[in-house]
Write a protein that holds these residues in place. Structure first.
Motif, PDB file in Angstrom:
ATOM      1  N   ASN A  56       0.803  -1.218   0.000  1.00 36.54           N
ATOM      2  CA  ASN A  56       0.000   0.000   0.000  1.00 36.54           C
ATOM      3  C   ASN A  56       0.838   1.271   0.000  1.00 36.54           C
ATOM      4  O   ASN A  56       1.991   1.283   0.434  1.00 36.54           O
ATOM      5  N   ARG A  58       0.362   5.028   1.762  1.00 41.73           N
ATOM      6  CA  ARG A  58      -0.424   5.619   2.836  1.00 41.73           C
ATOM      7  C   ARG A  58      -0.086   7.105   2.940  1.00 41.73           C
ATOM      8  O   ARG A  58       1.074   7.489   3.062  1.00 41.73           O
ATOM      9  N   GLN A  86      -5.393   5.267   2.467  1.00 38.54           N
ATOM     10  CA  GLN A  86      -4.537   4.172   2.024  1.00 38.54           C
ATOM     11  C   GLN A  86      -5.001   3.668   0.671  1.00 38.54           C
ATOM     12  O   GLN A  86      -6.187   3.469   0.446  1.00 38.54           O
ATOM     13  N   PRO A  88      -4.078   0.763  -2.444  1.00 39.01           N
ATOM     14  CA  PRO A  88      -3.261  -0.386  -2.855  1.00 39.01           C
ATOM     15  C   PRO A  88      -2.388  -0.018  -4.042  1.00 39.01           C
ATOM     16  O   PRO A  88      -2.799   0.727  -4.930  1.00 39.01           O
TER      17      PRO A  88
END
Length: 218
Positions: A56, A58, A86, A88
């Motif tokens: 991920n 963030r 967040q 992916p």
């Protein structure tokens, strides 16, 4: 990213005395109405920090109290509300094909997470995407289909990497029967051609139209 806080959850605090990590940018000030304190925060501004792991990205920021916007330190107890968005690193972009000999019909546009967009183009110039109102598109088997995947992001130096691309006879990416077009970033279908792009958030490629053999009408 957008954050909203109910004023009732912050008794004794006013929006004029709340700040994001970067209080020097006037565009990063919080706003309020009668019930909420809110802000729309760029992913690359207002003191937003970026963290990443193998899976991920963030984006983190915080809301804190202050007495003077010019203060750098404090020895008072502060209210601090940490928050993050967040995303992916990998996402699936799907597109549906319905083929009837000798044509391929495209029923709708496909979107994935993290603002990936899948478009069709009439030729390898990639100037103007085909208007979705003209769908379904018609292709003769063996004719070339020009496609583009683009990742929209406000973060500089974002690079789109297409790891895999597969076709299925039905609109289900988990369907057992698949045909690999790209795997591990490499062409599998022999008709695939990769085209040069204007920036690294685009992936342009073309391939010859095909049909699944058997009872699948695709």
């Amino acid at each position: 990213m957008t954050i909203e806080l109910e004023k009732a959850s912050l008794p004794g605090h006013h929006a004029d005395h709340l700040r994001l990590n970067d209080a020097t940018n006037t565009a990063c000030r919080l706003k309020s109405n009668t019930t909420h304190i809110f802000a729309v925060i760029p992913l690359n501004d207002c003191g937003t920090d970026i963290e990443e792991d193998d899976i991920n990205l963030r984006f983190k920021n915080a809301i804190t109290t202050f007495d003077n916007v010019a203060d750098v330190i404090t020895r008072k107890h502060l209210l601090e509300v940490d928050f993050y968005c967040q995303y992916p690193k990998r996402g699936n972009v799907t597109q549906v094909f319905t083929a009837h000999r000798p044509k391929i019909e495209v029923w709708d546009k496909g979107f994935g997470t993290f603002t990936y967009q899948f478009e069709f183009y009439p030729n390898d110039q990639y100037l103007t995407a085909i208007d979705p109102s003209t769908y379904p598109l018609v292709y003769v088997l063996g004719s070339r289909i020009f496609m583009q995947i683009e990742a929209t992001s406000s973060i500089n130096n974002t690079v789109l990497f297409v790891e895999s691309c597969r076709a299925t006879p039905y609109d289900n990416q988990n369907y057992q029967q698949t045909y690999s077009i790209i795997e591990n970033g490499c062409n599998v279908d022999q008709t695939v051609e990769i085209h040069s792009t204007s920036h690294q958030r685009q992936f342009q490629f073309s391939m010859e139209a095909f049909k699944f053999i058997g009872s699948h009408d695709q």
